[in-house]
Design a protein around this motif. Sequence first.
Motif, short mmCIF file in Angstrom:
data_model
loop_
_atom_site.label_atom_id
_atom_site.label_comp_id
_atom_site.label_asym_id
_atom_site.label_seq_id
_atom_site.Cartn_x
_atom_site.Cartn_y
_atom_site.Cartn_z
N SER A 146 -0.10 -7.55 6.31
CA SER A 146 -0.15 -8.21 5.01
C SER A 146 0.14 -9.71 5.12
O SER A 146 -0.28 -10.48 4.26
CB SER A 146 0.86 -7.58 4.05
OG SER A 146 0.52 -6.24 3.79
N ALA A 319 4.12 -7.57 -2.18
CA ALA A 319 3.23 -6.66 -1.44
C ALA A 319 3.64 -6.60 0.03
O ALA A 319 3.62 -5.52 0.64
CB ALA A 319 1.79 -7.13 -1.57
N ILE A 323 4.79 -2.89 0.89
CA ILE A 323 3.56 -2.14 1.19
C ILE A 323 3.83 -0.88 1.99
O ILE A 323 3.17 0.14 1.80
CB ILE A 323 2.54 -3.05 1.92
CG1 ILE A 323 1.21 -2.31 2.08
CG2 ILE A 323 3.08 -3.52 3.27
CD1 ILE A 323 0.10 -3.19 2.63
N ARG A 328 -0.58 2.48 0.58
CA ARG A 328 -1.84 1.76 0.36
C ARG A 328 -2.56 2.24 -0.90
O ARG A 328 -3.06 1.44 -1.69
CB ARG A 328 -2.77 1.93 1.56
CG ARG A 328 -2.42 1.17 2.83
CD ARG A 328 -1.04 1.35 3.35
NE ARG A 328 -0.89 1.03 4.76
CZ ARG A 328 0.27 0.77 5.32
NH1 ARG A 328 1.39 0.77 4.61
NH2 ARG A 328 0.33 0.52 6.62
N MET A 331 -1.14 1.05 -4.43
CA MET A 331 -1.37 -0.38 -4.62
C MET A 331 -2.82 -0.66 -5.00
O MET A 331 -3.11 -1.47 -5.90
CB MET A 331 -0.98 -1.15 -3.36
CG MET A 331 0.51 -1.14 -3.07
SD MET A 331 0.94 -1.88 -1.48
CE MET A 331 0.57 -3.61 -1.78
N VAL A 395 -3.82 -5.18 1.17
CA VAL A 395 -4.27 -3.86 1.62
C VAL A 395 -5.66 -3.92 2.25
O VAL A 395 -5.96 -3.18 3.19
CB VAL A 395 -4.24 -2.85 0.46
CG1 VAL A 395 -4.77 -1.49 0.92
CG2 VAL A 395 -2.83 -2.68 -0.08
#
Length: 516
Positions: A146, A319, A323, A328, A331, A395
């Motif tokens: 990310s 994020a 995350i 995943r 989100m 993502v």
Amino acid sequence: MSKRTYSKRIASNSFVVGSFACIGGGLFGLDISSMSGVLTNDAYLRVFKHPGSDAQGAMVASMPAGSFVGALMVTKLADLVGRKITIMLSGILWIIGSILQCAAQNRGMLVVGRIISGISIGFASATVPLYQAEITQPHLRGRMVSLQQWAITWGILLQYFVQFGCSYIDGVSSFRIPWGLQMIPAIILAIGIMWFPESPRWLVDHGREEEALEVLADLHAHGNKDDSLVQLEYEEIRQQVYFEKQEGAKSYMDLFKPGITRRVMLGTSLQMWSQLSGMNIMMYYIVYVFRGAGLSGKRGNLIASSIQYVLNVLFTVPAIIYIDRWGRRPMLLAGTAFMGFFLFLVGGLQGRFGEWGMDGNDRIWMIEDNDSATYGIIVCSYLFVCSFAISMGPVSWTYPAEIFPMKVRAKAVSLSTSANWVFNFALAWAVPPGLENIAYKTYFIFGTFNFACFIHVLFMYPETKGRTLEEIEEVFCQGHMFAAWKVKSHVGLKALEDVKRQAKTVELTDEKASDA
């Protein structure tokens, strides 16, 4: 002192290595705002002969066209010379492209420079997430990859403020200085990456197993080769690589074998959706969006646009942090729903309160003398960007980098990334004529794409958080092609952590026995 020893001292953990590689993502961000900040620059318009919507779209689209070529080249290059050398080459190409852009005297020279810079970004965008995924522990992989998106947002922000500051300069220096300064991070990347390690998975694949073990130990256990997690991960990698080699030589046909084709479709589709989400409009052409909203004055438009870039940076941070906790799928589902909603609001406000009018010599759909509608569009644009930054942005780089087996990973990730650039190219070229001809309806089109992505993710994208790259094979062996929510939760990472805790317990017991 050997280069390997020196590299080991500098790169003491995977977070440092992966973070440095993110400079490659920053180059992408630099390019995005290097054009958005000059669209209303008088000197730029004069030098490049006041390009119309088609010409401006072509000039902007030349960069993603080059990026598409660069991403496809990675299919061979990353396997042949390694992930690290490919990233180094991206920095060198960026420097060459920036020199040509900075010195451009006409549209042709500018386009050539942007194509070369695009090839550089194609190299970096396909290779950096791949490199990060292969050097990072499973429970941190999402956070690490990310960072690629965060680096992109920082590149956009920094270049935009340089553009904004230079807009007060009279003459061609107002756009040449920012285009020249963007060489600095590429120089740092091209030189600095030499002192960082190669991907351990690539090393095992090329018979350099002892070096791969050193890298894993250095990155994941402070140099302890006997660490239980390091040994387990090393053996997993070796067994996976040997198994894939027994199946035969690597080729592009492997991408169409059972079990792989589905993942190729998921990876390429996600990169496609990231472009069709409409973020392309809000980054490349935000000046046009706010002008159509009725925001008057070049300086006011630039300031409002800069707030959007700041929000893009800030909302990527949650994020990155969460995350690997949120996962995943959640989100993506939340992000696409909100993005579609806010784009429909923008289109609705534009359609209800706007009309065709003249802004200088340009005929555009715009809102006049309605501050409430203008501010509503600006706020919805900000909320759209925040929704992208906290979901699809990070993502879309993480998921394709982790779902493929070692045998085809470089080819598959580069193919997925090339899908990003195909649609980036098409939209960069198509959006100006779209805003010019169908105006507010453009937002409805992209809003619909977001809802379509929501449905696609709901049915076909299984969760991958927390698994080793080798364990992800099990995810796609479970089936459930059209019921991704049924994929069973895993115990692989928990099992590895239990092994480590047990090993530490044994060590403590032995120490107490010795003391006794």
